[in-house]
Design a protein around this motif. Structure first.
Motif, PDB file in Angstrom:
ATOM      1  N   TYR A  86      -0.596  10.157 -10.153  1.00  0.00           N
ATOM      2  CA  TYR A  86       0.622   9.352 -10.269  1.00  0.00           C
ATOM      3  C   TYR A  86       1.524   9.565  -9.051  1.00  0.00           C
ATOM      4  O   TYR A  86       2.043   8.604  -8.466  1.00  0.00           O
ATOM      5  CB  TYR A  86       1.385   9.715 -11.547  1.00  0.00           C
ATOM      6  N   LEU A  87       1.713  10.825  -8.657  1.00  0.00           N
ATOM      7  CA  LEU A  87       2.592  11.129  -7.526  1.00  0.00           C
ATOM      8  C   LEU A  87       2.092  10.479  -6.240  1.00  0.00           C
ATOM      9  O   LEU A  87       2.844   9.783  -5.539  1.00  0.00           O
ATOM     10  CB  LEU A  87       2.684  12.647  -7.330  1.00  0.00           C
ATOM     11  N   GLU A  88       0.818  10.714  -5.924  1.00  0.00           N
ATOM     12  CA  GLU A  88       0.278  10.210  -4.662  1.00  0.00           C
ATOM     13  C   GLU A  88       0.165   8.686  -4.670  1.00  0.00           C
ATOM     14  O   GLU A  88       0.463   8.023  -3.671  1.00  0.00           O
ATOM     15  CB  GLU A  88      -1.089  10.846  -4.394  1.00  0.00           C
ATOM     16  N   SER A  89      -0.254   8.131  -5.804  1.00  0.00           N
ATOM     17  CA  SER A  89      -0.413   6.681  -5.883  1.00  0.00           C
ATOM     18  C   SER A  89       0.932   5.969  -5.786  1.00  0.00           C
ATOM     19  O   SER A  89       1.071   4.967  -5.075  1.00  0.00           O
ATOM     20  CB  SER A  89      -1.116   6.315  -7.196  1.00  0.00           C
ATOM     21  N   ASN A  97       0.264  -1.041  -2.657  1.00  0.00           N
ATOM     22  CA  ASN A  97       0.875  -1.964  -3.619  1.00  0.00           C
ATOM     23  C   ASN A  97       1.743  -1.239  -4.642  1.00  0.00           C
ATOM     24  O   ASN A  97       1.933  -1.720  -5.756  1.00  0.00           O
ATOM     25  CB  ASN A  97      -0.217  -2.752  -4.344  1.00  0.00           C
ATOM     26  N   SER A  98       2.271  -0.069  -4.286  1.00  0.00           N
ATOM     27  CA  SER A  98       3.014   0.731  -5.266  1.00  0.00           C
ATOM     28  C   SER A  98       4.372   0.134  -5.610  1.00  0.00           C
ATOM     29  O   SER A  98       4.941   0.434  -6.653  1.00  0.00           O
ATOM     30  CB  SER A  98       3.215   2.156  -4.735  1.00  0.00           C
ATOM     31  N   GLY A  99       4.936  -0.691  -4.726  1.00  0.00           N
ATOM     32  CA  GLY A  99       6.230  -1.296  -5.017  1.00  0.00           C
ATOM     33  C   GLY A  99       7.411  -0.512  -4.481  1.00  0.00           C
ATOM     34  O   GLY A  99       8.560  -0.944  -4.608  1.00  0.00           O
ATOM     35  N   LEU A 100       7.163   0.664  -3.887  1.00  0.00           N
ATOM     36  CA  LEU A 100       8.259   1.424  -3.282  1.00  0.00           C
ATOM     37  C   LEU A 100       8.556   0.838  -1.903  1.00  0.00           C
ATOM     38  O   LEU A 100       7.760   0.935  -0.987  1.00  0.00           O
ATOM     39  CB  LEU A 100       7.884   2.907  -3.139  1.00  0.00           C
ATOM     40  N   GLY A 101       9.706   0.238  -1.757  1.00  0.00           N
ATOM     41  CA  GLY A 101      10.075  -0.358  -0.482  1.00  0.00           C
ATOM     42  C   GLY A 101      10.723   0.641   0.447  1.00  0.00           C
ATOM     43  O   GLY A 101      10.859   1.828   0.143  1.00  0.00           O
ATOM     44  N   TRP A 150      -4.489   3.981  -3.085  1.00  0.00           N
ATOM     45  CA  TRP A 150      -5.162   2.845  -2.467  1.00  0.00           C
ATOM     46  C   TRP A 150      -4.581   2.577  -1.082  1.00  0.00           C
ATOM     47  O   TRP A 150      -3.380   2.390  -0.932  1.00  0.00           O
ATOM     48  CB  TRP A 150      -5.012   1.596  -3.332  1.00  0.00           C
ATOM     49  N   LEU A 151      -5.463   2.567  -0.082  1.00  0.00           N
ATOM     50  CA  LEU A 151      -5.062   2.171   1.265  1.00  0.00           C
ATOM     51  C   LEU A 151      -5.021   0.651   1.398  1.00  0.00           C
ATOM     52  O   LEU A 151      -4.244   0.099   2.173  1.00  0.00           O
ATOM     53  CB  LEU A 151      -6.037   2.739   2.295  1.00  0.00           C
ATOM     54  N   SER A 152      -5.892  -0.004   0.660  1.00  0.00           N
ATOM     55  CA  SER A 152      -5.962  -1.460   0.640  1.00  0.00           C
ATOM     56  C   SER A 152      -6.671  -1.855  -0.647  1.00  0.00           C
ATOM     57  O   SER A 152      -7.001  -0.997  -1.477  1.00  0.00           O
ATOM     58  CB  SER A 152      -6.728  -1.992   1.863  1.00  0.00           C
ATOM     59  N   GLU A 153      -6.929  -3.136  -0.799  1.00  0.00           N
ATOM     60  CA  GLU A 153      -7.577  -3.607  -2.024  1.00  0.00           C
ATOM     61  C   GLU A 153      -8.971  -3.019  -2.200  1.00  0.00           C
ATOM     62  O   GLU A 153      -9.452  -2.863  -3.321  1.00  0.00           O
ATOM     63  CB  GLU A 153      -7.657  -5.137  -1.989  1.00  0.00           C
ATOM     64  N   TRP A 154      -9.616  -2.657  -1.086  1.00  0.00           N
ATOM     65  CA  TRP A 154     -11.007  -2.213  -1.152  1.00  0.00           C
ATOM     66  C   TRP A 154     -11.207  -0.762  -0.729  1.00  0.00           C
ATOM     67  O   TRP A 154     -12.338  -0.284  -0.721  1.00  0.00           O
ATOM     68  CB  TRP A 154     -11.888  -3.113  -0.264  1.00  0.00           C
TER      69      TRP A 154
END
Length: 249
Positions: free
Chosen positions: A52-55, A61-65, A118-122
């Motif tokens: 949870y922390l790292e993600s 795409n975590s939403g943290l701006g 996730w670095l990207s979608e894949w």
């Protein structure tokens, strides 16, 4: 966001303190052994929290701006604080010979999971920390290379199969290592830190998917491909991952 995260950290640190207290002050060896058997379970219990922390802090795409940079920084500080505490706990149990840090021991706790994002979608990156500096067994390098962290980079791949679309994956392995550059008769190691990639030699998984090669191979061999030389000061858990993310970007 931070209040429940901080409360969970307090709970896990208290559990780690309980493990340490029983080890140091209990006179019942059987009880100590029971706690030692529970150490791997406790490490596993921390995995969802690490993830949870790292993600939340790192995923694309975590939403943290940008306005929440302070939140991201605090989440990563908490992640590193817990990782260092767990490492200390494992080392303490190891010093009493209750847990093994030997790679060859199937029940060893030489390293533990510290999150995934996730670095990207894949592309997904998983973080692991070694409790002690462990020899990096490379085929063509001298034996003075030691690993301290490992990252698994998973690539999710979609392709067409007999039953339609299917998803597979492949994995690359990256390491934070140091090389002892001191003289042979030197009392203290001179550690030169770097990040590099595991390059498989036998079996050559990058160019062959023959399962039989793995069955017949007693021990996989590979080399260390340096990607970034950091210097003589060990990078923090967080900084090392930041540097690898920059390399992979």
């Amino acid at each position: 966001l931070l209040t429940p995260v901080t409360e969970k950290l307090k709970y896990l640190l208290k559990k780690a303190e309980d493990f340490q207290t029983y080890l140091l002050y209990s006179r019942d060896r059987m009880q100590k052994e029971q706690f030692a058997k529970a150490v791997p379970t406790f490490l596993q219990m921390c995995q969802p929290y690490f993830e949870y922390l790292e993600s939340t802090a790192r995923s694309y795409n975590s939403g943290l701006g940008a306005l929440q940079a302070s939140v991201r920084k605090r989440l990563l500080e908490i992640s590193e604080q817990l990782a260092l505490r767990l490492e200390q706990l494992v080392l303490m149990y190891s010093s009493f010979s209750f847990v093994s840090l030997e790679d060859t021991d199937p029940f060893n706790v030489s390293c533990f999971f510290c999150g995934r994002f996730w670095l990207s979608e894949w592309r997904q990156l998983s973080v692991f920390r070694f409790c002690i500096s462990t020899p990096y067994r490379a085929a063509r390098l001298p034996g003075n290379l030691y690993k301290k962290m490992r990252w698994n980079l998973d690539f999710l791949e979609e392709g067409a199969g007999a039953g339609g679309r299917r998803r597979g994956h492949r994995t690359e392995y990256y390491f934070l290592c140091f090389r002892d550059t001191g003289r042979e008769n030197a009392v203290k190691m001179q550690k030169l830190w770097s990040i590099g990639r595991w390059v498989p030699l036998d079996p050559d998984t990058e160019h062959s998917s023959d399962v039989l090669q793995w069955v017949l191979c007693l021990q996989p061999t590979g080399d260390f491909q340096p990607l970034l030389t950091i210097g003589f000061e060990e990078p923090s858990h967080t900084l090392a991952t930041d540097l690898l993310v920059q390399i992979l970007s």
